[in-house]
Write an enzyme that holds these catalytic residues in place. Structure first.
Site, PDB file in Angstrom:
ATOM      1  N   LYS A  44      -2.332  -2.862   7.766  1.00 56.76           N
ATOM      2  CA  LYS A  44      -3.577  -2.474   8.426  1.00 56.76           C
ATOM      3  C   LYS A  44      -3.788  -3.304   9.682  1.00 56.76           C
ATOM      4  O   LYS A  44      -3.498  -4.504   9.705  1.00 56.76           O
ATOM      5  CB  LYS A  44      -4.761  -2.667   7.479  1.00 56.76           C
ATOM      6  CG  LYS A  44      -4.897  -1.579   6.432  1.00 56.76           C
ATOM      7  CD  LYS A  44      -6.187  -1.754   5.658  1.00 56.76           C
ATOM      8  CE  LYS A  44      -6.400  -0.609   4.673  1.00 56.76           C
ATOM      9  NZ  LYS A  44      -7.658  -0.781   3.922  1.00 56.76           N
ATOM     10  N   ARG A  99      -0.706  -1.875  -6.919  1.00 56.29           N
ATOM     11  CA  ARG A  99      -0.856  -3.002  -5.988  1.00 56.29           C
ATOM     12  C   ARG A  99      -1.846  -4.030  -6.544  1.00 56.29           C
ATOM     13  O   ARG A  99      -1.617  -5.228  -6.457  1.00 56.29           O
ATOM     14  CB  ARG A  99      -1.319  -2.454  -4.637  1.00 56.29           C
ATOM     15  CG  ARG A  99      -1.628  -3.495  -3.571  1.00 56.29           C
ATOM     16  CD  ARG A  99      -1.845  -2.759  -2.249  1.00 56.29           C
ATOM     17  NE  ARG A  99      -2.785  -3.424  -1.367  1.00 56.29           N
ATOM     18  CZ  ARG A  99      -2.456  -4.341  -0.456  1.00 56.29           C
ATOM     19  NH1 ARG A  99      -1.201  -4.731  -0.354  1.00 56.29           N
ATOM     20  NH2 ARG A  99      -3.370  -4.874   0.323  1.00 56.29           N
ATOM     21  N   HIS A 149      -2.603   2.988  -6.199  1.00 56.17           N
ATOM     22  CA  HIS A 149      -3.162   1.761  -5.626  1.00 56.17           C
ATOM     23  C   HIS A 149      -3.393   0.702  -6.696  1.00 56.17           C
ATOM     24  O   HIS A 149      -3.362  -0.495  -6.410  1.00 56.17           O
ATOM     25  CB  HIS A 149      -4.467   2.079  -4.907  1.00 56.17           C
ATOM     26  CG  HIS A 149      -4.796   1.117  -3.808  1.00 56.17           C
ATOM     27  ND1 HIS A 149      -3.953   0.898  -2.736  1.00 56.17           N
ATOM     28  CD2 HIS A 149      -5.860   0.291  -3.621  1.00 56.17           C
ATOM     29  CE1 HIS A 149      -4.497  -0.006  -1.926  1.00 56.17           C
ATOM     30  NE2 HIS A 149      -5.648  -0.391  -2.454  1.00 56.17           N
ATOM     31  N   ARG A 177       0.864  -1.168   0.000  1.00 58.53           N
ATOM     32  CA  ARG A 177       0.000   0.000   0.000  1.00 58.53           C
ATOM     33  C   ARG A 177       0.910   1.229   0.000  1.00 58.53           C
ATOM     34  O   ARG A 177       2.043   1.166   0.490  1.00 58.53           O
ATOM     35  CB  ARG A 177      -0.899   0.024   1.235  1.00 58.53           C
ATOM     36  CG  ARG A 177      -1.820  -1.184   1.371  1.00 58.53           C
ATOM     37  CD  ARG A 177      -2.595  -1.116   2.668  1.00 58.53           C
ATOM     38  NE  ARG A 177      -3.544  -2.222   2.796  1.00 58.53           N
ATOM     39  CZ  ARG A 177      -3.286  -3.382   3.396  1.00 58.53           C
ATOM     40  NH1 ARG A 177      -2.094  -3.591   3.945  1.00 58.53           N
ATOM     41  NH2 ARG A 177      -4.201  -4.334   3.472  1.00 58.53           N
ATOM     42  N   HIS A 180      -4.053  -9.392   3.403  1.00 61.37           N
ATOM     43  CA  HIS A 180      -5.502  -9.448   3.516  1.00 61.37           C
ATOM     44  C   HIS A 180      -5.909 -10.427   4.601  1.00 61.37           C
ATOM     45  O   HIS A 180      -5.365 -11.526   4.693  1.00 61.37           O
ATOM     46  CB  HIS A 180      -6.136  -9.896   2.197  1.00 61.37           C
ATOM     47  CG  HIS A 180      -6.166  -8.833   1.154  1.00 61.37           C
ATOM     48  ND1 HIS A 180      -6.282  -9.102  -0.193  1.00 61.37           N
ATOM     49  CD2 HIS A 180      -6.090  -7.483   1.246  1.00 61.37           C
ATOM     50  CE1 HIS A 180      -6.279  -7.971  -0.866  1.00 61.37           C
ATOM     51  NE2 HIS A 180      -6.152  -6.975  -0.014  1.00 61.37           N
ATOM     52  N   TYR A 199      -9.808  -8.590  -5.297  1.00 65.24           N
ATOM     53  CA  TYR A 199      -8.702  -7.673  -5.535  1.00 65.24           C
ATOM     54  C   TYR A 199      -7.972  -8.001  -6.822  1.00 65.24           C
ATOM     55  O   TYR A 199      -7.527  -7.131  -7.557  1.00 65.24           O
ATOM     56  CB  TYR A 199      -7.746  -7.791  -4.362  1.00 65.24           C
ATOM     57  CG  TYR A 199      -7.008  -6.527  -4.011  1.00 65.24           C
ATOM     58  CD1 TYR A 199      -7.608  -5.563  -3.222  1.00 65.24           C
ATOM     59  CD2 TYR A 199      -5.710  -6.317  -4.439  1.00 65.24           C
ATOM     60  CE1 TYR A 199      -6.931  -4.418  -2.875  1.00 65.24           C
ATOM     61  CE2 TYR A 199      -5.026  -5.181  -4.095  1.00 65.24           C
ATOM     62  CZ  TYR A 199      -5.643  -4.230  -3.315  1.00 65.24           C
ATOM     63  OH  TYR A 199      -4.972  -3.102  -2.969  1.00 65.24           O
TER      64      TYR A 199
END
Length: 308
Positions: free
Chosen positions: A185, A256, A253, A162, A279, A288
């Site tokens: 995250k 990615r 993004h 990211r 993830h 994704y």
């Protein structure tokens, strides 16, 4: 008339946000969105019932109240995706509040979000991804800035980072070797391999950068030596895609997205790609990568023990 929420409701909201920060490691951006969404809900109830909503009234929210709120959002022009996000925040708050105050939150938790079509990410082609990296590197007349921007974009595409993760690297991550330890995250840690081309891009940037790297300093610097603003990377990508004739979906993004899609297209294992991306859910990785069902079945047939 200016609407206000009761001190008890305000304190409860603050306590829930603090709990979300501590227990769920929610980012500041997420917490800001949570606060706005739940505050709007409480203010709606205040107006709807024409009285401040303390903890007791909040515990008495009905299915009719929830329907009125959703109709209010819809009437105000809120998109289904935005409504779903707001409802998710309110439900999270009510789960926490009902456990603390000892009431039954069924009316809130049973409310259904409006259906909406999830937008699948749009990756770049392999040629377009390479062209983006090359073009970004030539946007600045100052050599070290061009090298910096190219290094950032290369890390997004070459490692699936990211933009916040790439810009979160510091001098303590140097020298970059065969892998990087990334804190993603939810403060979830993962190890990602680093391709030689990405290491070379970072090395070129470091060789040209006028700012001496220090363990506690950001790896990627702004002109004056401070942390690099992600908006600058977005702007240089916008300029590059205009030159290349790429669509508006060709964002940092998207690099990615492209990393994941190209790995899967080359036969990469979906579970391994999930780990590389950081993830929590495999279904997130499937969306994704934006591949068709034929490719997913190809991976399934090649890897499932009973597929043969």
């Amino acid at each position: 008339m200016t609407l206000e929420i009761s001190p008890a409701a305000r304190d409860a909201l603050a306590s829930w946000l603090e709990a979300s920060r501590a227990l769920r490691a929610a980012s500041e951006n997420t917490l800001t969105a949570y606060r706005a969404d739940v505050l709007d809900f409480i203010l709606f109830l205040t107006a709807h019932h024409a009285e401040p909503q303390g903890l007791a009234p909040l515990a008495r929210v009905t299915t009719t109240d929830m329907r009125a709120w959703m109709a209010h959002l819809r009437g105000g022009g809120a998109a289904p995706r935005s409504m779903a996000r707001k409802l998710s925040a309110v439900k999270s708050f009510y789960r926490w509040l009902s456990e603390r105050e000892g009431f039954e939150p069924t009316a809130v938790l049973s409310a259904r979000a409006p259906k909406f079509q999830k937008k699948l990410p749009r990756p770049l082609s392999e040629d377009a991804a390479r062209a983006m990296i090359d073009t970004v590197g030539m946007q600045s007349t100052d050599g070290w800035i061009g090298a910096r921007d190219a290094a950032v974009i290369t890390l997004l595409y070459g490692c699936g980072l990211r933009i916040s993760e790439a810009l979160g690297l510091t001098g303590a991550d140097l020298p970059i070797g065969a892998s990087l330890r990334i804190l993603g995250k939810g403060r979830k840690e993962r190890i990602v391999p680093v391709l030689p081309i990405a290491r070379r891009a970072v090395d070129t940037y470091l060789r040209l950068c006028p700012h001496e790297p220090a363990p506690e300093a950001p790896l990627f610097r702004g002109v004056r030596g401070g942390p690099l603003n992600p908006r600058l990377i977005q702007k240089v990508t916008e300029k590059a895609r205009a030159q290349l004739g790429l669509p508006a979906s060709a964002t940092p993004h998207a690099m990615r997205h492209s990393f994941a899609t190209h790995l899967l297209s080359a036969g990469g294992d979906l579970r391994a790609i999930q780990e590389l991306l950081g993830h929590a859910s495999l279904s997130t990785t499937q969306a994704y990568t934006a591949v068709d069902q034929v490719q997913l079945m190809r991976v399934y047939e090649a890897t499932h023990p009973k597929a043969g």
